[in-house]
Design an enzyme around this catalytic site. Structure first.
Site: not given
Length: 438
Positions: A78, A239, A243, A341, A347, A350-351, A355
């Site tokens: 608010h 209202h 918001d 992979h 893909i 992720g590691v 890096e």
């Protein structure tokens, strides 16, 4: 072009928190240009400052709250709406407790107090984020979306559809609003927060809002508000717009565009703002990518000890030594890791994304360590998040920002993006070791 604004003089407001009922004094104080909106927990030693931006939003039910470590500020929406409605974009807001005063459940008292303080231009242009493309977030039947506005128009327009179903005390309400200080103060600011009687009973059972009476908040029973009267026939949807305006201001600047919302709450509003921040960040990085490289691959090889197949940064396009760096990793189908992979669905692991970010962090710190005989070695990872896969043909745009660099350790925050989308982020810490241990 509009000027950035603050207030002329400090003013105070006292009240009780909506959920906690805790007594609190709030102090509005002028701030210089480019400060933004900053909340200050003055009851902490030392005082804790929390900028009102979506990155600092804490996950809380049915409200907008900010967090800095273990320190929180509850129910700011608010107050933020009042600031956005009046066009105030630079302010310090001091609190001696952890929840903003609820007042009457609207933002009318905030508007009145800020006008009493007087508004003052700061002589700097007011930056507006013009939405470049349509963005939509949804959950079930609820959604909120924003589309580009008319060229040259810096206004925010909102169409909100609130539907509690036929035959109920609230029913369906539709409200269209174009934001301006005058219309906001008259048409939106007085609209109060509301709950159904069943929801109010649940809150009380959980120990929340036990200090409230039916005169303090709009509680809807089967026949309408209990022991209270509406200020507008469609006060509930107004209202919701109040918001939404407050939550959009968590972008950190004013947003221009056309908003369409149905049954959205704070969580969806916050997610929309995060998506807009990602769009802005992607555009900023694209602009930087047009600059000549600071380091090409030959220069990178002189700094990093990594070699094929583990050198993960192709070039650095921006470098502010000890502060910030932007780099690039081009992900091709020839990468060795794609062989396993995964076969048939390549893909990037992720590691290895981590890096990439860590190597850019090492390049950032390497300039700081250039004449010290030290190199940065990975020490720890924290707050690692992956948001989407990286596949052949993607270009990873890496960004590293230094948090702290000492004689023995370094700390950087890193992100990786593909186009407009963030794919990973991590806090990475390094240990400084001798470049030549012998």
């Amino acid at each position: 072009m509009r000027q950035q604004q603050t207030i002329d003089r400090p003013v105070d407001l006292t009240g009780r928190g909506l959920f906690t009922g805790e007594p609190v004094t709030m102090r509005f104080e002028p701030a210089p240009a480019n400060t933004g909106i900053v909340f200050v927990r003055e009851d902490q030693k030392p005082p804790i400052r929390i900028p009102a931006v979506v990155e600092n939003v804490a996950k809380r039910l049915r409200r907008t709250s900010l967090r800095n470590g273990s320190v929180q500020i509850e129910t700011i929406e608010h107050c933020m709406s009042a600031l956005a409605g009046l066009g105030i974009d630079n302010l310090y807001i001091g609190l001696n407790a952890h929840e903003v005063p609820a007042m009457d459940g609207s933002c009318g008292a905030f508007v009145e107090k800020l006008r009493e303080a007087g508004l003052r231009g700061l002589g700097q242009p007011q930056e507006v984020f013009r939405v470049p493309e349509t963005v939509r977030v949804c959950e079930g039947d609820s959604y909120v979306m924003i589309a580009p506005g008319t060229e040259g128009d810096d206004a925010l327009e909102i169409v909100y559809d609130l539907d509690y179903g036929p035959g109920g005390p609230i029913g369906q309400q539709l409200f269209k609003f174009r934001l301006s200080p005058e219309d906001f103060a008259e048409q939106v600011a007085p609209a109060r927060t509301f709950v159904l009687q069943s929801e109010a009973e649940q809150f009380r059972a959980a120990g929340l809002g036990t200090h409230l009476t039916y005169q303090d908040i709009l509680v809807f029973g089967e026949d309408g508000p209990i022991d209270n009267a509406l200020r507008f026939p469609d006060e509930c949807v107004r209202h919701k717009v109040l918001d939404l305006i407050g939550d959009l201001f968590l972008f950190g600047r004013f947003v221009a565009g056309h908003v369409f919302a149905r049954q959205s709450g704070h969580a969806l509003n916050h997610e929309l703002v995060r998506r807009l921040r990602e769009l802005e960040e992607a555009a900023r990085l694209r602009k930087r990518m047009q600059s000549p490289p600071v380091f090409d691959i030959r220069q990178i090889q002189r700094i990093l000890p990594h070699r094929f197949p583990f050198l993960m940064v192709d070039r650095v396009v921006q470098l502010e030594p000890g502060e910030h760096a932007v780099g690039v990793k081009n992900v091709t189908a020839n990468e060795e890791f794609f062989l396993g992979h995964y076969p048939g669905q390549p893909i990037m692991p992720g590691v290895l994304i981590i890096e990439c970010m860590a190597q850019l962090g090492g390049l950032l710190l390497a300039r700081e360590l250039e004449h010290t005989g030290k190199v940065a070695v990975l020490l720890s990872l924290d707050r690692v998040k992956f948001r989407r896969p990286v596949v052949p043909g993607d270009q990873l745009i890496l960004e590293a920002s230094a948090r702290r660099v000492k004689s023995r350790t370094g700390h950087v925050f890193c992100t990786a993006r593909v186009g407009d989308q963030q794919v990973a982020e991590a806090d990475i810490k390094f240990m400084m070791v001798d470049a030549d241990p012998l």
